[in-house]
Motif scaffolding. Structure first.
Motif, PDB file in Angstrom:
ATOM      1  N   LYS A  35       0.835  -1.209   0.000  1.00 34.55           N
ATOM      2  CA  LYS A  35       0.000   0.000   0.000  1.00 34.55           C
ATOM      3  C   LYS A  35       0.869   1.258   0.000  1.00 34.55           C
ATOM      4  O   LYS A  35       0.671   2.176  -0.803  1.00 34.55           O
ATOM      5  CB  LYS A  35      -0.920  -0.002   1.239  1.00 34.55           C
ATOM      6  CG  LYS A  35      -1.751  -1.266   1.383  1.00 34.55           C
ATOM      7  CD  LYS A  35      -2.636  -1.233   2.611  1.00 34.55           C
ATOM      8  CE  LYS A  35      -1.899  -1.176   3.941  1.00 34.55           C
ATOM      9  NZ  LYS A  35      -1.110  -2.374   4.243  1.00 34.55           N
ATOM     10  N   THR A  36       1.829   1.304   0.927  1.00 37.11           N
ATOM     11  CA  THR A  36       2.706   2.476   1.008  1.00 37.11           C
ATOM     12  C   THR A  36       3.521   2.617  -0.272  1.00 37.11           C
ATOM     13  O   THR A  36       3.689   3.724  -0.799  1.00 37.11           O
ATOM     14  CB  THR A  36       3.635   2.341   2.232  1.00 37.11           C
ATOM     15  OG1 THR A  36       2.830   2.306   3.411  1.00 37.11           O
ATOM     16  CG2 THR A  36       4.604   3.497   2.316  1.00 37.11           C
ATOM     17  N   THR A  37       3.999   1.493  -0.777  1.00 44.79           N
ATOM     18  CA  THR A  37       4.783   1.524  -2.007  1.00 44.79           C
ATOM     19  C   THR A  37       3.961   2.136  -3.146  1.00 44.79           C
ATOM     20  O   THR A  37       4.475   2.934  -3.939  1.00 44.79           O
ATOM     21  CB  THR A  37       5.226   0.093  -2.372  1.00 44.79           C
ATOM     22  OG1 THR A  37       5.927  -0.461  -1.255  1.00 44.79           O
ATOM     23  CG2 THR A  37       6.121   0.087  -3.593  1.00 44.79           C
TER      24      THR A  37
ATOM     25  N   LEU B   9      -3.707   9.543   1.489  1.00 42.15           N
ATOM     26  CA  LEU B   9      -3.452   9.432   2.933  1.00 42.15           C
ATOM     27  C   LEU B   9      -3.016   8.015   3.259  1.00 42.15           C
ATOM     28  O   LEU B   9      -3.682   7.055   2.889  1.00 42.15           O
ATOM     29  CB  LEU B   9      -4.726   9.752   3.708  1.00 42.15           C
ATOM     30  CG  LEU B   9      -5.329  11.133   3.486  1.00 42.15           C
ATOM     31  CD1 LEU B   9      -6.798  11.011   3.129  1.00 42.15           C
ATOM     32  CD2 LEU B   9      -5.161  11.992   4.709  1.00 42.15           C
ATOM     33  N   ASP B  10      -1.874   7.889   3.948  1.00 41.50           N
ATOM     34  CA  ASP B  10      -1.361   6.575   4.297  1.00 41.50           C
ATOM     35  C   ASP B  10      -1.608   6.300   5.780  1.00 41.50           C
ATOM     36  O   ASP B  10      -0.911   6.826   6.636  1.00 41.50           O
ATOM     37  CB  ASP B  10       0.140   6.494   3.970  1.00 41.50           C
ATOM     38  CG  ASP B  10       0.630   5.050   3.881  1.00 41.50           C
ATOM     39  OD1 ASP B  10      -0.051   4.153   4.426  1.00 41.50           O
ATOM     40  OD2 ASP B  10       1.688   4.828   3.256  1.00 41.50           O
ATOM     41  N   GLU B  11      -2.600   5.512   6.053  1.00 38.58           N
ATOM     42  CA  GLU B  11      -2.990   5.125   7.402  1.00 38.58           C
ATOM     43  C   GLU B  11      -3.137   6.306   8.363  1.00 38.58           C
ATOM     44  O   GLU B  11      -2.439   6.387   9.369  1.00 38.58           O
ATOM     45  CB  GLU B  11      -1.974   4.116   7.980  1.00 38.58           C
ATOM     46  CG  GLU B  11      -1.819   2.919   7.046  1.00 38.58           C
ATOM     47  CD  GLU B  11      -1.408   1.649   7.753  1.00 38.58           C
ATOM     48  OE1 GLU B  11      -1.747   1.520   8.942  1.00 38.58           O
ATOM     49  OE2 GLU B  11      -0.778   0.803   7.116  1.00 38.58           O
ATOM     50  N   PRO B  12      -4.069   7.207   8.046  1.00 37.15           N
ATOM     51  CA  PRO B  12      -4.250   8.379   8.914  1.00 37.15           C
ATOM     52  C   PRO B  12      -4.766   8.023  10.300  1.00 37.15           C
ATOM     53  O   PRO B  12      -4.602   8.816  11.226  1.00 37.15           O
ATOM     54  CB  PRO B  12      -5.269   9.230   8.154  1.00 37.15           C
ATOM     55  CG  PRO B  12      -5.980   8.288   7.260  1.00 37.15           C
ATOM     56  CD  PRO B  12      -4.976   7.235   6.885  1.00 37.15           C
TER      57      PRO B  12
ATOM     58  N   PRO C 100       2.177  11.173   4.277  1.00 33.72           N
ATOM     59  CA  PRO C 100       2.914   9.912   4.302  1.00 33.72           C
ATOM     60  C   PRO C 100       2.644   9.078   5.546  1.00 33.72           C
ATOM     61  O   PRO C 100       2.131   9.585   6.549  1.00 33.72           O
ATOM     62  CB  PRO C 100       4.371  10.358   4.253  1.00 33.72           C
ATOM     63  CG  PRO C 100       4.370  11.718   4.836  1.00 33.72           C
ATOM     64  CD  PRO C 100       3.051  12.331   4.514  1.00 33.72           C
ATOM     65  N   GLU C 101       3.001   7.821   5.451  1.00 33.95           N
ATOM     66  CA  GLU C 101       2.898   6.907   6.578  1.00 33.95           C
ATOM     67  C   GLU C 101       3.751   7.459   7.724  1.00 33.95           C
ATOM     68  O   GLU C 101       4.869   7.912   7.516  1.00 33.95           O
ATOM     69  CB  GLU C 101       3.434   5.535   6.151  1.00 33.95           C
ATOM     70  CG  GLU C 101       3.273   4.452   7.181  1.00 33.95           C
ATOM     71  CD  GLU C 101       3.581   3.073   6.581  1.00 33.95           C
ATOM     72  OE1 GLU C 101       4.473   2.970   5.715  1.00 33.95           O
ATOM     73  OE2 GLU C 101       2.916   2.113   6.965  1.00 33.95           O
ATOM     74  N   GLY C 102       3.206   7.433   8.920  1.00 33.18           N
ATOM     75  CA  GLY C 102       3.965   7.915  10.075  1.00 33.18           C
ATOM     76  C   GLY C 102       3.994   9.436  10.165  1.00 33.18           C
ATOM     77  O   GLY C 102       4.780  10.010  10.903  1.00 33.18           O
TER      78      GLY C 102
HETATM   79 MG   LIG Z   1       2.488   1.056   4.763  1.00 30.83          MG
END
Ligand SMILES: [Mg+2]
Ligand SMILES: Nc1ncnc2c1ncn2[C@@H]1O[C@H](COP(=O)(O)OP(=O)(O)OP(=O)(O)O)[C@@H](O)[C@H]1O
Lengths: 300, 244
Positions: free
Chosen positions: B42-44, B161-164, B84-86
């Motif tokens: 997913k992040t990729t 949005l990456d895992e908000p 981004p994630e994080g």
């Molecule tokens: Mg990820």
């Protein structure tokens, strides 16, 4: 007491030159974690460009203010161009690879600049026009302050103040600070990271060149090797203030200048580098983050 | 034709193929959820769309123009924004400075920057109270708000949005996702990566389920929420699922 104050005046003058070079180290380090060992030699390049303009081209015969503007602005731009060439051809190909390789390249660039300067301007000592600036001054109590000292410190503070205003007060300056923590996140803000790196190299070189011209005006004599010790002292100043920390670099420069001046005054001139580098080693061992630095030199 | 179209995307880390032919779409006013377990890709996928990673093959088109090979900062300029994630907020800068950087591309238009900052503060009033606080000292939820507010500063047409909701309390997670829905309702195309499948499906219009670099399921969010395989793998059992 009079002697102490006299040494203080000298120390602050010299320290302001170191502070300018130290700022260059710190700005570049903050962004790409590179100790740009060519920083001191950029100062030398600036000094020689200024000398070429004033002496070889005879601009010393222009009205003083015009001669000085040319002798500062042109070397600052020229040295910035040199630093950009170094960045593009020597550092850029290594930027995302090995920090050690790039560090060694920086040492190589320092030598390259020295040797190129020797080829162009020769191995012998050259002299800035000695009577360009008035050697007069005034007494503040027991302390003699020359107008030149006053002017040089003033110009240094002006440059440093401009730098701080830019970095703290503008969005581009904020982007420079953001690059110290996270390049990818900066890209996601639409920041052209390569552009900001180039800007840091331009600013670092301009500050170095300005200090080089000031050294020429102050000490009169310049030589192609002058950047080496200057660079090391300024590096010490940057480390002392906490490398990556802008106010720290300025304070560090002043402290190193004072330390050197007191050592010369109370001990002997031949002791000054022993003391300065003793400080460097002590700081690196005891408090590697520097006196003011909270940012650790974690990747070096 | 969709506003953002990704077709047959292959991405490698060295020799490892992380994406093995991902295709997906995003449209204005809609939320496309991307679901999948750890390491699914997913992040990729998001990092490739924003230009931080280069795909080996495949296409990414935005408004008919290819984004392949374009530098990340230029992709932002085209109207894509990525949280981004994080979170990746700039901890050494203040809340306000973080928002200013979100508006980096519009920095010469001071009025527009102030307007967008005002709407970010209106969306997340908690940030307004903390303008001058260092972002690194914000709570996790506040950092997430800042990350979203910062991404909105550039006025994106596509928001990724990456895992908000990661690391937020259930209440805060719900409130953040509700805000994401509001943002989409104002016409933004949203790509929402979530592990919190239930809540993501509740607000999304479409969804893609990714496993080891491939889209294994896709369709209307409501349909997927009722799908037995999705329920088993991502919704933890057979409980009834609220659909939005
Ligand atoms: Mg990820
Ligand atoms: N920088 C990297 N180098 C090598 N492999 C990587 C790198 N980043 C991710 N991977 C691998 O690529 C695959 C996909 O990772 P990705 O981060 O896209 O997953 P994800 O779906 O976002 O997972 P999560 O939900 O845990 O965040 C994983 O197998 C991961 O190990």
């Amino acid at each position: 007491m009079g002697a102490f104050l006299q040494y203080t005046v000298i120390g602050l003058t010299v320290g302001s030159f170191y502070a300018l070079v130290a700022l260059g180290y710190t700005i570049v380090y903050g962004i790409i974690r590179l100790i740009n060992f060519a920083q001191g030699d950029l100062s030398m390049v600036g000094a020689f460009l200024g000398w070429t303009l004033l002496v070889s081209f005879g601009f010393q015969r222009l009205p003083l203010y015009l001669a000085l503007i040319i002798a500062f602005v042109v070397p600052m731009l020229g040295t910035a161009a040199v630093n950009i060439v170094i960045l593009q051809f020597a550092y850029k190909p290594l930027l995302r690879k090995s920090l050690l390789a790039i560090l060694i390249t920086a040492l190589g660039m320092s030598l390259l600049l020295q040797n190129t300067a020797e080829l162009i301007w020769g191995p012998s000592i050259q002299a800035y026009p000695p009577n360009l600036l008035p050697s007069t001054g005034f007494f503040m109590g027991p302390v003699h302050v020359t107008y030149v000292q006053l002017a040089l410190v003033f110009v240094s503070l002006l440059l440093m103040g401009g730098m701080v205003l830019f970095v703290q007060g503008t969005t581009v300056g904020t982007a420079m600070r953001a690059l110290a923590v996270d390049h990818d996140a900066a890209r996601l803000m639409g920041i052209n990271v390569d552009g900001i790196i180039r800007l840091a190299f331009v600013l670092g070189a301009m500050l170095a060149a300005a200090s080089g011209v000031m050294l020429g005006l102050y000490y009169v004599q310049i030589q192609f090797t002058m950047g080496f010790l200057l660079g090391l002292r300024a590096f010490t100043a940057a480390v002392l203030g906490g490398i990556g920390n802008i106010p720290g670099a300025m304070a560090g420069g002043m402290l190193i200048g004072l330390l050197e001046s007191y050592t010369t005054g109370y001990l002997s001139g031949s002791w000054k580098d022993v003391i300065v580098f003793g400080v460097l080693i002590t700081v690196l061992i005891v408090k590697p983050t520097g006196l003011f630095g909270e940012r650790v030199a974690e990747r070096m | 034709m969709a506003l953002l179209e990704i077709h047959d995307l292959h991405v490698y880390y060295g020799n490892i193929e992380a994406l093995k032919g991902i295709s997906l779409e995003a449209d204005p006013g809609q939320i496309a959820a991307i679901l999948g377990g750890n390491g699914a890709g997913k992040t990729t996928t998001l990092r490739t769309i924003s230009g931080l990673l280069r795909p080996r093959s495949g296409s990414i088109t935005y408004g008919g123009k290819s984004l392949i090979g374009m530098e990340a900062h230029l992709i932002v300029a085209m109207g894509l924004s990525h949280v981004p994630e994080g979170r990746r907020i700039f901890g050494i800068l203040t809340v306000e400075e973080n928002l200013n950087l979100g508006g980096y591309l519009i920095r010469s238009d001071r009025k527009l920057v102030s307007e967008r900052k005002a709407s970010a503060y209106a969306l997340f009033p908690r940030l307004a109270e903390r303008r001058t606080q260092l972002a690194g000292t914000l709570s996790g939820g506040e950092q997430q708000m800042l990350a979203i507010g910062r991404a909105l500063m550039s006025g994106p047409k596509v928001l990724m949005l990456d895992e908000p909701s990661l690391g937020l309390s259930p209440i805060l997670a719900r409130s953040v996702l509700k805000t994401v829905r509001q943002i989409a309702n104002q016409g933004t195309a949203v790509l929402l990566v979530e592990q919190n499948a239930r809540q993501a499906l509740a607000i999304a219009d479409r969804a893609y389920v990714i496993e080891v670099g491939r889209v294994v399921l896709e369709g209307e969010a409501a349909t997927l929420a009722g799908d037995e395989r999705v329920q088993k793998a991502y919704l933890g059992g057979f409980e009834a699922v609220g659909t939005g």
